[in-house]
Scaffold this active site. Structure first.
Site, PDB file in Angstrom:
ATOM      1  CE  LYS A  87       5.210  36.880 -10.184  1.00 28.63           C
ATOM      2  NZ  LYS A  87       6.185  36.577 -11.204  1.00 28.63           N
ATOM      3  CG  LEU A 109       2.929  41.957  -9.099  1.00 23.64           C
ATOM      4  CD1 LEU A 109       2.421  40.614  -9.588  1.00 23.64           C
ATOM      5  CD2 LEU A 109       1.796  42.752  -8.443  1.00 23.64           C
TER       6      LEU A 109
HETATM    7  S1  IVH Z   1       0.058  41.803 -12.746  1.00 21.39           S
HETATM    8  C1  IVH Z   1       2.603  45.788 -11.352  1.00 21.39           C
HETATM    9  N1  IVH Z   1      -0.444  39.278 -13.051  1.00 21.39           N
HETATM   10  O1  IVH Z   1       5.113  39.013 -12.917  1.00 21.39           O
HETATM   11  C2  IVH Z   1       2.702  44.571 -12.159  1.00 21.39           C
HETATM   12  N2  IVH Z   1       1.789  39.976 -13.392  1.00 21.39           N
HETATM   13  O2  IVH Z   1       6.524  41.113 -10.761  1.00 21.39           O
HETATM   14  C3  IVH Z   1       1.353  44.019 -12.406  1.00 21.39           C
HETATM   15  N3  IVH Z   1       3.295  38.162 -14.063  1.00 21.39           N
HETATM   16  O3  IVH Z   1       6.717  41.253 -14.759  1.00 21.39           O
HETATM   17  C4  IVH Z   1       1.457  42.771 -13.112  1.00 21.39           C
HETATM   18  N4  IVH Z   1       1.802  36.558 -14.061  1.00 21.39           N
HETATM   19  O4  IVH Z   1       4.915  40.136 -16.114  1.00 21.39           O
HETATM   20  C5  IVH Z   1       0.501  40.215 -13.090  1.00 21.39           C
HETATM   21  N5  IVH Z   1      -1.102  37.076 -13.313  1.00 21.39           N
HETATM   22  C6  IVH Z   1      -0.148  38.005 -13.356  1.00 21.39           C
HETATM   23  C7  IVH Z   1       1.179  37.696 -13.700  1.00 21.39           C
HETATM   24  C8  IVH Z   1       2.129  38.717 -13.702  1.00 21.39           C
HETATM   25  C9  IVH Z   1       3.070  36.863 -14.272  1.00 21.39           C
HETATM   26  C10 IVH Z   1       4.618  38.831 -14.182  1.00 21.39           C
HETATM   27  C11 IVH Z   1       4.551  40.200 -14.792  1.00 21.39           C
HETATM   28  C12 IVH Z   1       5.545  41.036 -14.020  1.00 21.39           C
HETATM   29  C13 IVH Z   1       5.879  40.175 -12.854  1.00 21.39           C
HETATM   30  C14 IVH Z   1       5.477  40.930 -11.605  1.00 21.39           C
END
Ligand code: IVH
Length: 666
Positions: free
Chosen positions: A119, A86
């Site tokens: 997050k 993200l």
């Molecule tokens: S959505 C396109 N939701 O943060 C990626 N990611 O930079 C969509 N992460 O490596 C991921 N909490 O593992 C999403 N609530 C959350 C999250 C989350 C932690 C981590 C994920 C990814 C990084 C994103």
């Protein structure tokens, strides 16, 4: 009581279902209904039945988590759909600009609804289910290719091995593997007691636990998992993110929590509120919020840039960081002789405390940072985690290279580096620094609980040669103590009384106190439940391995200790000194007043230490927990109680004053 089933097949299925239910209640609902011991008994029964009826084996039986196989060697796995990351933003203006871009790119007349999730500061993991069965788990790796961690992920009780009917034909679920602060601290205490390096933070600990060669270690670490996205969903794909999360929960998959907002102002207000009112009650590391467009048709319309989706944004809290200069590096010698470099920095205020020394863990860490004395460094302290150096921000002009000491800083003996190990060690078993740490550990509260034997008393006793091993503590006399600085009459009497009282500490405490490598508090408890002292002196590695939690490495270390001349002599001398080393009584008393009740203590109590209060609860058949959940029966609030009180109010858990709690005691 589980009803007796006629056929082994039926009983097996019932047991498997019961265990899956307990896993679900523990990890998904945060509301366990059985103790760990009861859970272990069910698992033992299941394994027994499966061993007796190999024809009824099933690949997705919960027993397969603890089969003790060897992890695959983390072969590369190509993700079916790349795992992107993200975009991050740290300020409101960026978030507003992102919201405007989202609105501009949606068809005229459409507005987004945002779902906002924590997050989670863990490591991402992709779980593939085919026909409802878990077939693969992979780390994110570089986003295109990750590592196969299936054998280890199967040990994680939070990850279902099988989904119920109605599961998608194929699902590649993504989420975060993480660890709670409480579990992290427990692991680190055990690591330290076993003479290992502690982990830097829960994320490293979770990552290290998932990438373990020995899946039994993964199993012991209580890893958690929360789903936050997916790569593939074949069959009945959800049409929005909130539907996805709800469907996960229906399938028994732990899914992240989310709030819905129609306006970016409300998201920003939530971001401000979340940090103090929600985050502290979560009990695990969160480094911000993730904002996602809820509707999947809108998500598709917005699409991706090369690196990240346009439909999502990470809104992060700045880490608590500060910069300072490394003034020197000192070397501290641990209980087992491990030498840990510690950076002494110019005192700096960060996240509520003044930091003047930062552990560097080992020399690999120094190499990774390229650190020299004189460098200006960025220090980070996240939540309850010990501070660390993130990076060098300004190199000193003539920085001094940090080299491992050739001689022990305390006793001057040669320092060695064992084959295949990162740590340097002082090789002198009589090193006074090791002896001091050993004595401090022996006297510590969870061990023999001799409060008067603190750091300064230990320093003096060792310096004067009055104590050469832990058994010598029991031959100290008042005259000897009065001879020491700081020891007036009363203090000497107090210490001697505490030493006397420690003689009745149960075997589990003594085993922990002895500081046998690989034996922490929990292993000591399990061992003491099974063996008495003579049993331990005579136990073979095989006997020891029959105890749950004791694997080959731990068994080897315990057997070696009790077979060694030093170990045998120590036990004999402690016995001669009058230590009873009795087996601990079973903690939970049937029909006890607090049976089935869970207490959470928060804030400062005036008549007990928190540990004493928890002991009382346990002695009366209740449970003490560190975190408030809907299963908590009472929260007992002392002075300056904080987030746990808020959580109790949110969940409607009754709150008691210390006085009210005391009235409940018999
Ligand atoms: S959505 C396109 N939701 O943060 C990626 N990611 O930079 C969509 N992460 O490596 C991921 N909490 O593992 C999403 N609530 C959350 C999250 C989350 C932690 C981590 C994920 C990814 C990084 C994103």
């Amino acid at each position: 009581m589980r009803p007796r089933k006629a056929s082994p097949e039926a009983e097996l299925e019932a047991l498997r279902a019961e265990i899956r239910g307990h896993d679900r209640r523990y990890y998904l609902l945060d509301a366990p209904t059985v103790s760990d011991a009861e859970y272990d008994a069910l698992m033992a029964r299941l394994k027994g039945l499966e061993a007796a009826h190999p024809e009824l084996a099933s690949a997705d039986s919960p027993s397969r988590r603890v089969s003790g196989g060897v992890a695959s060697d983390f072969k590369p796995v190509r993700h079916a759909v790349p795992m992107l990351s993200l975009d991050n933003s740290y300020d409101e203006a960026d978030v507003r600009a992102w919201d405007e871009r989202v609105r501009k790119n949606l068809p005229p007349g459409q507005s987004p609804v945002y779902l906002v999730e924590p997050k989670i500061d863990g490591l991402s993991c992709a779980l593939t289910y085919e026909g409802g069965a878990l077939v693969r788990a992979a780390t994110r790796g570089d986003g295109e290719t990750g590592e196969d961690v299936t054998a280890n992920a199967r040990q994680v009780r939070a990850i279902p091995l099988r989904l119920p009917d109605g599961a998608p034909k194929r699902l590649e679920l993504r989420g975060e593997v993480y660890m709670t602060f409480a579990d992290f601290e427990k692991v680190n205490e055990d690591e330290k007691r076993a003479g290992h390096e502690p982990f830097v933070n829960p994320r490293n600990c979770a990552a290290g636990s998932l990438r373990q060669k020995d899946p039994r270690i993964t199993a012991s670490r209580r890893l958690r998992f929360l789903a936050h996205s997916y790569g593939v969903w074949e069959g009945g794909e959800p049409s929005s993110h909130h539907e996805f999360l709800a469907r996960c929960r229906d399938l028994g998959l732990p899914a992240n929590r989310a709030e819905r907002f129609a306006e970016i102002d409300a998201v920003i207000a939530y971001f401000a509120r979340f940090k103090d009112s929600v985050m502290p009650g979560l009990g695990f590391a969160v480094d911000g919020l993730v904002i996602k467009v809820d509707d999947f048709a809108q998500q598709r319309r917005l699409g991706f840039t090369a690196k990240s989706p346009r439909w999502g944004l990470a809104f992060k809290y700045p880490a608590q960081q500060a910069t300072s200069t490394v003034a020197s590096v000192e070397f501290s010698v641990g209980r087992t002789g491990t030498i840990t470099p510690v950076a002494k920095v110019k005192p700096v205020f960060c996240a509520g405390v003044t930091i003047s020394s930062v552990t560097l863990h080992n020399f690999e860490e120094i190499g990774r940072l390229g650190l020299k004395v004189g460098d200006r460094v960025l220090i980070e302290r996240a939540g309850e985690v010990i501070p660390k150096i993130v990076k060098v921000v300004e190199r000193a002009k003539r920085g001094k290279t940090i080299v491992p000491p050739e001689a022990c800083p305390d006793c001057g003996s040669p320092v060695i580096k064992e084959e295949g190990r990162v740590a340097y060690r002082c090789d002198n078993p009589s090193c006074p620094a090791q002896l001091r740490r050993t004595l401090e550990h022996f006297a510590s509260r969870p061990a023999m609980d001799i409060a008067g034997l603190g750091d300064s008393a230990v320093d003096q006793l060792v310096a004067r040669g009055m104590v050469k091993d832990v058994a010598d503590v029991y031959s100290l006399t008042k005259e000897q103590l009065l001879d020491l600085e700081l020891f007036a009459d009363k203090k000497a009497d107090n210490l001697l009384a505490q030493i006397e009282a420690s003689k009745t500490k149960t075997l589990d405490r003594v085993l922990n106190a002895l500081g046998i490598r690989q034996v922490g508090e929990k292993t000591a408890e399990t061992l003491a439940e099974r063996f008495d002292v003579d049993g331990l002196l005579n136990a073979s590695e095989e006997d020891l391995q029959s105890v749950s939690d004791v694997g080959p490495i731990v068994a080897k270390s315990i057997a070696a200790f009790f077979a060694s001349g030093t170990g045998k002599r120590l036990v004999r001398r402690l016995r001669d000194a009058g230590l009873t080393m009795a087996k601990p009584e079973k903690k939970v008393v049937a029909g006890a007043p607090f049976a089935g009740k869970t207490f959470v203590f928060t804030g400062e109590l005036s008549s007990f230490t928190r540990e004493e209060a928890e002991e009382r609860v346990k002695a009366l058949g209740g449970k003490a927990s560190g975190s408030v959940s809907s299963k908590t029966s009472y929260v007992v609030a002392g002075e300056a109680a904080g987030s746990k009180l808020r959580k109790a109010a949110e969940l409607g858990v009754p709150v008691l004053t210390e006085e009210q709690f005391k009235e409940m005691l018999p």
